[in-house]
Design an enzyme around this catalytic site. Sequence first.
Site, PDB file in Angstrom:
ATOM      1  N   GLU A  29       1.211  -5.526   6.511  1.00  0.00           N
ATOM      2  CA  GLU A  29       1.933  -4.290   6.807  1.00  0.00           C
ATOM      3  C   GLU A  29       1.809  -3.970   8.289  1.00  0.00           C
ATOM      4  OE1 GLU A  29       1.174  -0.985   4.217  1.00  0.00           O
ATOM      5  OE2 GLU A  29       2.319   0.409   5.465  1.00  0.00           O
ATOM      6  N   ASN A 172       8.660   0.849  -1.995  1.00  0.00           N
ATOM      7  CA  ASN A 172       7.206   0.793  -2.061  1.00  0.00           C
ATOM      8  C   ASN A 172       6.691   2.136  -2.557  1.00  0.00           C
ATOM      9  OD1 ASN A 172       4.396  -0.232  -1.151  1.00  0.00           O
ATOM     10  ND2 ASN A 172       4.562   1.770  -0.135  1.00  0.00           N
ATOM     11  N   GLU A 173       6.030   2.138  -3.685  1.00  0.00           N
ATOM     12  CA  GLU A 173       5.359   3.345  -4.199  1.00  0.00           C
ATOM     13  C   GLU A 173       6.227   4.602  -4.089  1.00  0.00           C
ATOM     14  OE1 GLU A 173       1.392   3.665  -2.586  1.00  0.00           O
ATOM     15  OE2 GLU A 173       0.850   1.658  -3.283  1.00  0.00           O
ATOM     16  N   TYR A 238      -5.922  -0.322  -6.135  1.00  0.00           N
ATOM     17  CA  TYR A 238      -7.146  -0.324  -5.328  1.00  0.00           C
ATOM     18  C   TYR A 238      -8.180   0.410  -6.181  1.00  0.00           C
ATOM     19  CZ  TYR A 238      -3.927  -1.178  -1.405  1.00  0.00           C
ATOM     20  OH  TYR A 238      -2.958  -1.690  -0.574  1.00  0.00           O
ATOM     21  N   GLU A 287       0.250  -5.482  -4.290  1.00  0.00           N
ATOM     22  CA  GLU A 287      -0.744  -4.927  -3.362  1.00  0.00           C
ATOM     23  C   GLU A 287      -1.994  -4.698  -4.175  1.00  0.00           C
ATOM     24  OE1 GLU A 287       1.517  -1.717  -0.711  1.00  0.00           O
ATOM     25  OE2 GLU A 287      -0.649  -1.385  -0.768  1.00  0.00           O
TER      26      GLU A 287
HETATM   27  O1  AHR Z   1      -3.369   2.553   2.254  1.00  0.00           O
HETATM   28  C1  AHR Z   1      -2.384   1.580   2.452  1.00  0.00           C
HETATM   29  C2  AHR Z   1      -1.219   1.937   1.684  1.00  0.00           C
HETATM   30  O2  AHR Z   1      -1.613   1.930   0.349  1.00  0.00           O
HETATM   31  C3  AHR Z   1      -0.001   1.092   1.688  1.00  0.00           C
HETATM   32  O3  AHR Z   1       0.830   1.242   2.745  1.00  0.00           O
HETATM   33  C4  AHR Z   1       0.651   1.620   0.474  1.00  0.00           C
HETATM   34  O4  AHR Z   1       1.591   0.740  -0.074  1.00  0.00           O
HETATM   35  C5  AHR Z   1      -0.492   1.973  -0.431  1.00  0.00           C
HETATM   36  O5  AHR Z   1      -0.406   3.265  -0.911  1.00  0.00           O
END
Ligand code: AHR
Length: 514
Positions: A29, A172-173, A238, A287
């Site tokens: 990114e 994206n999201e 994450y 991701e």
């Molecule tokens: O913290 C990074 C971000 O996390 C990325 O840009 C996004 O896709 C995700 O929320």
Amino acid sequence: MGVTSVTYVVNPDRVICVGGGMLYGQFLEHFHRQIYGGVYDPLSRFSDEQGLREDVIEALKHLRVPVIRWPGGCFVSSYHWKDGVDPNRSPMFDKAWRVEETNRFGTDEFIGLCHKIGAEPYICTNAGTGTPEEMSDWVEYCNLESQGRYARRRIANGHDNPYSVRLWSIGNENWGSWEMGARTVSQWGDLVRESAKMMRRVDPTIELSAAALPDAEWNLRLLEKAGPWLNWISVHQYWDPIHETNDNADYEQVMAMTYDLESSINKTYGMLLALGLSDKIRIAVDEWNLREWYHPKALSNELGVKEDEYLTPRNDNDDNSQYTMADAVFTACFLNTLNRNADKVGMGCFSPAVNTRGCIYVYDDGIVLRSTYHVFDLYANSLGDEVVDLWSDDGADILRVSDRDGAEVSVKALDIIATRHGGSGDISISIVNKDMHKEKSVRISLPAAYERGEAVMRTINGSNPDSYNDVGRNEISIRTTSLGLWSSDDVLHIEPHSVNVLCVSLHGDVRRLP
Ligand code: AHR
């Protein structure tokens, strides 16, 4: 009395699913030093004539990276790709990360990087402030002979042949309140369908993914409206929630996070199944990483936030002491999860490849291969693609660990998958020991055809769970131990906090061992 060992029985003829390959992808990114000062640095003595860091390229080539997702992430939701291919590129203000974007690294540079690495490009489009037309113009630029000349704004570019980019993601999201141009559940399906329609009119051969999450309402509405246009559904994950604090979970807390690594995959797959789309649409975990990136206050609209409160702290992502054996063990467990679920998941992208929380740290005088780099190396270069049946009567060796809130969580101490190499029939077994204190004794029972095959064990470990690599400090690497001729009676001693791959050749030919 000797230590009792647990026996795992492998049946190489029973293939559960085909994993490997695309599961070991990466993400890049325009954030902090991932692109500028990461893969791209025209002023570096390590860079080629295109400004790409050759030492980074070599390291990524070694990982046989199959696919790279780019350019975001949150960044893409206010990125206009034409700004990055214009002969007279000018800087813009990146509203996602609140910094200047020079636009010197754009589509051509990204494709050039992928070509050098041998990775497939996976372009994520702007579905925040962008339009279906802008997305389809991008497809024209990359995939048609016209190279974007028919796009509303004429593009003068120099690439000789179409790039034939197969993989595209819409957005994206866009379900998240932080995202530029976030959408409601009812808006998203319509936008995805109309974008897909235009992109496919330009090139009907492309494969399309769309931003999603394991949420029933979001996915059902998206799939109802746009399901027939999609080949992929994108989910992100994450586990360590530290984007505001950089307060990393310790080894034990990280192990607690391995409790149910399959939940997002299963929930998302359940929805595909319910809608009859499970054969058509695959999950892209495009991701993922153990730890969220540290970017405090970047996503806030608070008044009076100063640059040094949101910009300077980003440098703390570069503190290599944060990327320890905890990260390596977790990464191996999640790669095992992806492999086990390869009938549902077709792509994984580690987030990110370089700098921030990436597996390679880049600095002026070289690179550092963090603990997670060695996991990708081991998996890409030693494991087979075919995930095969593995069974044990161990009753599970359970670890009791404390999570971030201090609650006790029970997790299995060992995470094991068995794989077969399609061509040779050799077996490679990943054995991860999460226990930070105790060695584990394991027996692997293979069919007679493997008896007296040549065996090696490759191990990633450091002297303690908090070991890490840094400039001038190389505590973690892959160690290879020859085990001689294989016998299923042998007991393997699996070190605490370690990631291992046992390779056994079918015909005893050591030269063929992965
Ligand atoms: O913290 C990074 C971000 O996390 C990325 O840009 C996004 O896709 C995700 O929320």
